[in-house]
Design an enzyme around this catalytic site. Sequence first.
Site, PDB file in Angstrom:
ATOM      1  N   HIS A  72       0.841  -1.203   0.000  1.00 10.13           N
ATOM      2  CA  HIS A  72       0.000   0.000   0.000  1.00 10.13           C
ATOM      3  C   HIS A  72       0.873   1.248   0.000  1.00 10.13           C
ATOM      4  O   HIS A  72       1.739   1.404   0.837  1.00 10.13           O
ATOM      5  CB  HIS A  72      -0.921   0.010   1.237  1.00 10.13           C
ATOM      6  CG  HIS A  72      -2.141  -0.841   1.073  1.00 10.13           C
ATOM      7  ND1 HIS A  72      -3.362  -0.511   1.597  1.00 10.13           N
ATOM      8  CD2 HIS A  72      -2.326  -2.003   0.402  1.00 10.13           C
ATOM      9  CE1 HIS A  72      -4.240  -1.440   1.267  1.00 10.13           C
ATOM     10  NE2 HIS A  72      -3.648  -2.358   0.556  1.00 10.13           N
ATOM     11  N   TYR A 201      -9.603   5.774   6.873  1.00  4.35           N
ATOM     12  CA  TYR A 201      -9.790   6.126   8.286  1.00  4.35           C
ATOM     13  C   TYR A 201     -10.794   7.271   8.311  1.00  4.35           C
ATOM     14  O   TYR A 201     -10.542   8.327   7.721  1.00  4.35           O
ATOM     15  CB  TYR A 201      -8.475   6.602   8.909  1.00  4.35           C
ATOM     16  CG  TYR A 201      -7.432   5.510   9.113  1.00  4.35           C
ATOM     17  CD1 TYR A 201      -6.591   5.102   8.074  1.00  4.35           C
ATOM     18  CD2 TYR A 201      -7.281   4.893  10.349  1.00  4.35           C
ATOM     19  CE1 TYR A 201      -5.631   4.118   8.262  1.00  4.35           C
ATOM     20  CE2 TYR A 201      -6.318   3.903  10.556  1.00  4.35           C
ATOM     21  CZ  TYR A 201      -5.510   3.524   9.515  1.00  4.35           C
ATOM     22  OH  TYR A 201      -4.567   2.540   9.715  1.00  4.35           O
ATOM     23  N   PRO A 293      -5.109   0.746  18.436  1.00  6.24           N
ATOM     24  CA  PRO A 293      -4.788   0.231  17.104  1.00  6.24           C
ATOM     25  C   PRO A 293      -4.802   1.263  15.972  1.00  6.24           C
ATOM     26  O   PRO A 293      -4.409   0.943  14.848  1.00  6.24           O
ATOM     27  CB  PRO A 293      -5.854  -0.848  16.869  1.00  6.24           C
ATOM     28  CG  PRO A 293      -6.965  -0.514  17.803  1.00  6.24           C
ATOM     29  CD  PRO A 293      -6.361   0.171  18.971  1.00  6.24           C
ATOM     30  N   LYS A 297       0.281   0.071  14.983  1.00  7.87           N
ATOM     31  CA  LYS A 297       1.662  -0.058  15.469  1.00  7.87           C
ATOM     32  C   LYS A 297       1.910  -1.258  16.385  1.00  7.87           C
ATOM     33  O   LYS A 297       3.058  -1.620  16.628  1.00  7.87           O
ATOM     34  CB  LYS A 297       2.061   1.216  16.241  1.00  7.87           C
ATOM     35  CG  LYS A 297       2.226   2.429  15.359  1.00  7.87           C
ATOM     36  CD  LYS A 297       3.563   2.386  14.633  1.00  7.87           C
ATOM     37  CE  LYS A 297       3.607   3.278  13.424  1.00  7.87           C
ATOM     38  NZ  LYS A 297       3.370   2.630  12.148  1.00  7.87           N
ATOM     39  N   TYR A 385       3.524   6.592  10.064  1.00  7.12           N
ATOM     40  CA  TYR A 385       2.669   5.474   9.662  1.00  7.12           C
ATOM     41  C   TYR A 385       3.491   4.353   9.025  1.00  7.12           C
ATOM     42  O   TYR A 385       3.266   3.180   9.319  1.00  7.12           O
ATOM     43  CB  TYR A 385       1.575   5.962   8.698  1.00  7.12           C
ATOM     44  CG  TYR A 385       0.477   4.942   8.506  1.00  7.12           C
ATOM     45  CD1 TYR A 385      -0.623   4.905   9.359  1.00  7.12           C
ATOM     46  CD2 TYR A 385       0.548   3.998   7.482  1.00  7.12           C
ATOM     47  CE1 TYR A 385      -1.628   3.957   9.204  1.00  7.12           C
ATOM     48  CE2 TYR A 385      -0.446   3.039   7.321  1.00  7.12           C
ATOM     49  CZ  TYR A 385      -1.534   3.030   8.179  1.00  7.12           C
ATOM     50  OH  TYR A 385      -2.520   2.084   8.021  1.00  7.12           O
TER      51      TYR A 385
HETATM   52  P1  RFL Z   1       0.215 -11.615  21.905  1.00 10.32           P
HETATM   53  O1  RFL Z   1      -0.205 -11.686  20.479  1.00 10.32           O
HETATM   54  O2  RFL Z   1      -0.780 -11.246  22.922  1.00 10.32           O
HETATM   55  O3  RFL Z   1       0.819 -13.049  22.253  1.00 10.32           O
HETATM   56  C1  RFL Z   1       1.145 -13.416  23.570  1.00 10.32           C
HETATM   57  C2  RFL Z   1       1.090 -14.921  23.690  1.00 10.32           C
HETATM   58  O4  RFL Z   1       1.426 -15.279  25.025  1.00 10.32           O
HETATM   59  C3  RFL Z   1       0.512 -16.268  25.488  1.00 10.32           C
HETATM   60  N1  RFL Z   1       0.452 -16.203  26.947  1.00 10.32           N
HETATM   61  C4  RFL Z   1       1.122 -17.049  27.761  1.00 10.32           C
HETATM   62  N2  RFL Z   1       1.943 -18.063  27.504  1.00 10.32           N
HETATM   63  C5  RFL Z   1       2.469 -18.733  28.568  1.00 10.32           C
HETATM   64  N3  RFL Z   1       2.208 -18.397  29.861  1.00 10.32           N
HETATM   65  C6  RFL Z   1       1.382 -17.390  30.164  1.00 10.32           C
HETATM   66  N4  RFL Z   1       1.120 -17.079  31.428  1.00 10.32           N
HETATM   67  C7  RFL Z   1       0.809 -16.653  29.081  1.00 10.32           C
HETATM   68  N5  RFL Z   1      -0.026 -15.595  29.025  1.00 10.32           N
HETATM   69  C8  RFL Z   1      -0.229 -15.337  27.723  1.00 10.32           C
HETATM   70  C9  RFL Z   1      -0.799 -15.904  24.805  1.00 10.32           C
HETATM   71  O5  RFL Z   1      -1.670 -17.031  24.740  1.00 10.32           O
HETATM   72  C10 RFL Z   1      -0.305 -15.462  23.433  1.00 10.32           C
HETATM   73  O6  RFL Z   1      -0.251 -16.529  22.514  1.00 10.32           O
HETATM   74  O7  RFL Z   1       1.467 -10.635  22.100  1.00 10.32           O
HETATM   75  P2  RFL Z   1       2.712 -10.333  21.109  1.00 10.32           P
HETATM   76  O8  RFL Z   1       3.285 -11.607  20.564  1.00 10.32           O
HETATM   77  O9  RFL Z   1       3.576  -9.387  21.828  1.00 10.32           O
HETATM   78  O10 RFL Z   1       2.089  -9.638  19.819  1.00 10.32           O
HETATM   79  C11 RFL Z   1       1.537  -8.371  19.918  1.00 10.32           C
HETATM   80  C12 RFL Z   1       0.371  -8.238  18.944  1.00 10.32           C
HETATM   81  O11 RFL Z   1      -0.477  -9.370  19.021  1.00 10.32           O
HETATM   82  C13 RFL Z   1      -0.427  -6.985  19.250  1.00 10.32           C
HETATM   83  O12 RFL Z   1       0.433  -5.871  19.425  1.00 10.32           O
HETATM   84  C14 RFL Z   1      -1.403  -6.583  18.183  1.00 10.32           C
HETATM   85  O13 RFL Z   1      -2.222  -7.621  17.758  1.00 10.32           O
HETATM   86  C15 RFL Z   1      -2.248  -5.454  18.782  1.00 10.32           C
HETATM   87  N6  RFL Z   1      -3.504  -5.338  18.122  1.00 10.32           N
HETATM   88  C16 RFL Z   1      -3.500  -4.736  16.938  1.00 10.32           C
HETATM   89  N7  RFL Z   1      -2.329  -4.208  16.449  1.00 10.32           N
HETATM   90  C17 RFL Z   1      -2.310  -3.621  15.258  1.00 10.32           C
HETATM   91  O14 RFL Z   1      -1.233  -3.177  14.831  1.00 10.32           O
HETATM   92  N8  RFL Z   1      -3.467  -3.525  14.528  1.00 10.32           N
HETATM   93  C18 RFL Z   1      -4.664  -4.065  14.969  1.00 10.32           C
HETATM   94  O15 RFL Z   1      -5.668  -4.006  14.292  1.00 10.32           O
HETATM   95  C19 RFL Z   1      -4.717  -4.678  16.214  1.00 10.32           C
HETATM   96  N9  RFL Z   1      -5.869  -5.216  16.709  1.00 10.32           N
HETATM   97  C20 RFL Z   1      -4.678  -5.871  18.694  1.00 10.32           C
HETATM   98  C21 RFL Z   1      -5.868  -5.815  17.947  1.00 10.32           C
HETATM   99  C22 RFL Z   1      -4.686  -6.457  19.970  1.00 10.32           C
HETATM  100  C23 RFL Z   1      -5.852  -6.984  20.532  1.00 10.32           C
HETATM  101  N10 RFL Z   1      -5.796  -7.506  21.889  1.00 10.32           N
HETATM  102  C24 RFL Z   1      -4.529  -7.572  22.596  1.00 10.32           C
HETATM  103  C25 RFL Z   1      -6.866  -7.900  22.664  1.00 10.32           C
HETATM  104  C26 RFL Z   1      -7.025  -6.378  18.460  1.00 10.32           C
HETATM  105  C27 RFL Z   1      -7.035  -6.964  19.752  1.00 10.32           C
HETATM  106  C28 RFL Z   1      -8.341  -7.565  20.205  1.00 10.32           C
HETATM  107  C1  PHB Z   2      -6.613  -4.061  10.442  1.00 10.47           C
HETATM  108  O1  PHB Z   2      -6.641  -4.331   9.232  1.00 10.47           O
HETATM  109  O2  PHB Z   2      -7.009  -4.867  11.304  1.00 10.47           O
HETATM  110  C2  PHB Z   2      -6.115  -2.743  10.872  1.00 10.47           C
HETATM  111  C3  PHB Z   2      -5.536  -1.890   9.947  1.00 10.47           C
HETATM  112  C4  PHB Z   2      -5.085  -0.642  10.343  1.00 10.47           C
HETATM  113  C5  PHB Z   2      -5.218  -0.258  11.650  1.00 10.47           C
HETATM  114  C6  PHB Z   2      -5.786  -1.113  12.585  1.00 10.47           C
HETATM  115  C7  PHB Z   2      -6.241  -2.354  12.184  1.00 10.47           C
HETATM  116  O3  PHB Z   2      -4.800   0.983  12.030  1.00 10.47           O
END
Ligand code: RFL
Ligand code: PHB
Length: 393
Positions: A72, A201, A293, A297, A385
Amino acid sequence: MRTQVVIVGGGPSGLLLGQLLHCAGIENIIVERQSGDYVLGRIRAGVLEQVTMDLLKQAGVDKRARAEGLPHDGIELLFKGARHRIDLNGLTGGKQVTVYGQTEVTHDLMDARAAAGLTTIYNAAPVSLHDFDTASPRVRYQKDGATHEIACDFIAGCDGYHGISRASVPADALHLYEKVYPFGWLGVLADVPPLSHELIYANTPRGFALCSMRSATRSRYYVQVGTEERVENWSDDAFWNELRNRLDPEAREHLVTGPSLEKSIAPLRSFVAEPMRFGSLLLAGDAAHIVPPTGAKGLNLATADVGYLSRALEIFYREHSASALDRYSELCLRRVWKAERFSWWFTSLMHRFPDNGEFGQKIQEAELDYLVNSRAASTSLAENYVGLPLESF
Ligand code: RFL
Ligand code: PHB
């Protein structure tokens, strides 16, 4: 059991760290509380910075992201009923982002780990961390009713915001910074073609909306909702109607709807724990920091952390020097706080806040107008970004 590095958590940061360490000849074991299928079932991020793509390449797991990811060059901002394009590519001297889901990144990393024959212990619960204030830490876990222990040199806390790693550090050794926003995002994943070829957005009188995608046939949409909202109360029809009401007339006409594959509400939060190292325990990803989100980042910060961490551990084992590990927390946090600032700013600019009032509303409109008409302001958005560069140790 003994290994060099025990990685607690098998999400994207734990899996990528495992692969980077393996490529550097450093032994590691991942201990994950959930099953692999559960980890893959979480629908989260969708936008990868170049820094993340480079780290996937370094780990040898970028093939599918390069083939199937969507490059993109821009994003669109919708406000006061009109869309304005931010030319990410033109404003940053040729940089792009890649739209490729976190689920796919996780899948690719799991496949690579299995192919390399590396150990991941799934369904390990509870997990506990011991002696990480010494050079001989241990990780204990239960599985199938038996207790196991792994001795190691380092523990990488990659277990997310609710994990055990940060919670194991004595409270007086950490400084926590937190901001909770008075709304969440209701997200829907559906097998319908994306509304537009770039992300939109939207700042609208009914609240924020985001039109994103996973592929040419799969879309991801979000609408801002109150913190009291429950996902059970949102039928697919109610979601599509609300989204449609937050779009401009042309987008409204082109929106294709269909049954949701996934629907969930995520609360919005900014959070940082300082420092990110405590003796032999090193925190990375969501275990150390959360961003709302809006700036896309979260995942990118997590991958940058493990990029720094794998490099610092490589220097430790190869050059017998702890100097890079000693700088790990400082280097990560410098970049983390810039992403925190950007994510907070973009969230503040694009959402309706219950307490903003008419004055706050006018200020938002003035800033958006300035942003899309000033090259300097657009460049600042674009630069953040697409992602800030990693520093070297
Ligand atoms: P994760 O992905 O939470 O993975 C952590 C892993 O650790 C395990 N765990 C354990 N394992 C052993 N012992 C324990 N006591 C444990 N406790 C937990 C969990 O089961 C899991 O498998 O963290 P990690 O790897 O640091 O990755 C970070 C990303 O996942 C996160 O920053 C992003 O997904 C944040 N986020 C989003 N980021 C974006 O850039 N764009 C998004 O659209 C976006 N949507 C989101 C999100 C985070 C969400 N959360 C945390 C609820 C949407 C949601 C719903
Ligand atoms: C997504 O595709 O899930 C997404 C993309 C951009 C964002 C947050 C989430 O800023």
